[in-house]
Design a protein around this motif. Structure first.
Motif, PDB file in Angstrom:
ATOM      1  N   GLY A 141      34.076  38.300  50.253  1.00  0.00           N
ATOM      2  CA  GLY A 141      34.262  38.288  48.813  1.00  0.00           C
ATOM      3  C   GLY A 141      34.706  36.937  48.287  1.00  0.00           C
ATOM      4  N   PHE A 142      34.740  36.815  46.966  1.00  0.00           N
ATOM      5  CA  PHE A 142      35.061  35.541  46.310  1.00  0.00           C
ATOM      6  C   PHE A 142      36.565  35.339  46.222  1.00  0.00           C
ATOM      7  CE2 PHE A 142      35.759  33.186  42.244  1.00  0.00           C
ATOM      8  CZ  PHE A 142      35.254  31.969  42.667  1.00  0.00           C
ATOM      9  N   GLU A 199      29.417  38.063  43.274  1.00  0.00           N
ATOM     10  CA  GLU A 199      30.280  38.801  42.356  1.00  0.00           C
ATOM     11  C   GLU A 199      29.635  38.922  40.965  1.00  0.00           C
ATOM     12  OE1 GLU A 199      33.323  40.185  42.908  1.00  0.00           O
ATOM     13  OE2 GLU A 199      33.399  39.620  45.019  1.00  0.00           O
ATOM     14  N   PRO A 210      40.924  33.464  42.826  1.00  0.00           N
ATOM     15  CA  PRO A 210      39.992  34.541  42.474  1.00  0.00           C
ATOM     16  C   PRO A 210      39.849  34.741  40.969  1.00  0.00           C
ATOM     17  CG  PRO A 210      41.407  35.227  44.287  1.00  0.00           C
ATOM     18  CD  PRO A 210      41.955  33.925  43.792  1.00  0.00           C
ATOM     19  N   TYR A 234      36.511  34.000  38.854  1.00  0.00           N
ATOM     20  CA  TYR A 234      35.447  34.959  38.524  1.00  0.00           C
ATOM     21  C   TYR A 234      35.623  35.500  37.112  1.00  0.00           C
ATOM     22  CZ  TYR A 234      33.132  39.373  37.881  1.00  0.00           C
ATOM     23  OH  TYR A 234      32.405  40.396  37.327  1.00  0.00           O
TER      24      TYR A 234
END
Length: 230
Positions: free
Chosen positions: A6-7, A51, A187, A190
């Motif tokens: 994941g980001f 994402e 994060p 995003y």
């Protein structure tokens, strides 16, 4: 696009990486730093793209190599990494030593679509809606990109037209820049980027609705590739 883990944010080293590319844009330097490009630049960008895809659609990340065939500048590597949605009217993201550039719209469009846009600009009722949209985009920090505009009015329009700057456009894209900031390396990037892309969507939706059938021409495969649109 499947990305393990994941980001977790963009990598702060990407800014330094592209500053160094600008200073030493050679194959020798790139080969020595290829692993760094993958870990600090491309992999976080791929994770971010994964994402964004559920909301904005599939994205394409551009290759780092410049097309130098018709350019006087023969340096082999780009000074940024770019991402674009694979839709007719696109969202775009770019990361360089200067930070982020976010935007979207149409960078290349068929003559019929450009003619339809100019008709909308010339229509007082439709132009009023356009003015309101551009004001909203402006309040969110987005501006129309004015590279490669006409020097005068297009054929068939007055040189003193009240919306001459819009008629002069050949590319229908908006953009804003974000200098390097701490949020980019977390994060939270995003959320910020997705929110900016949602603002871009208002422009993309207007273009899609206004140009309608003319965009079908742009959706047809041309057999030609291109580099970053912005």
């Amino acid at each position: 696009m499947d990305v393990v883990g994941g980001f977790q944010g963009l990598d702060r080293d990407a800014v330094s990486f592209y500053a160094e590319v600008r200073a030493a844009n050679t194959k020798t330097w790139w080969t020595a730093n290829k692993a760094r490009y993958n870990s600090a630049v491309r992999e976080p960008f791929e994770a971010l793209g994964a994402e964004l895809e559920p909301e904005f659609g599939a994205v394409k990340i551009f290759r780092p190599y410049r097309d130098v065939r018709f350019s006087a500048d023969k340096t082999p590597y780009k000074l940024h990494i770019g991402m674009v949605t694979q839709t007719t009217v696109k969202h775009y993201l770019q990361l360089s030593e200067d930070g982020l550039m976010l935007g979207g719209g149409m960078y290349e469009l068929p003559p019929a679509a450009l003619a339809r846009f100019r008709e909308a600009v010339d229509d007082p009722r439709r132009a009023e809606d356009l003015d309101e949209l551009l004001a909203e985009l402006g309040s969110a920090g987005f501006e129309l990109l004015r590279d490669d505009v006409l020097k005068t009015a297009p054929r068939g329009y007055r040189a003193d037209h009240p919306r001459l700057p819009l008629l002069q456009l050949k590319r229908l894209a908006v953009g804003r820049r974000e200098p390097p900031a701490d949020w980019m390396w977390t994060p939270d990037a995003y959320d910020v980027i997705a929110d900016h892309w949602r603002t871009v969507s208002t422009w993309c939706d207007w273009l899609t609705e206004t140009l309608a059938a003319e965009l079908l021409d742009a959706a047809q495969p041309s057999g030609r590739g291109r580099s970053d649109p912005m």
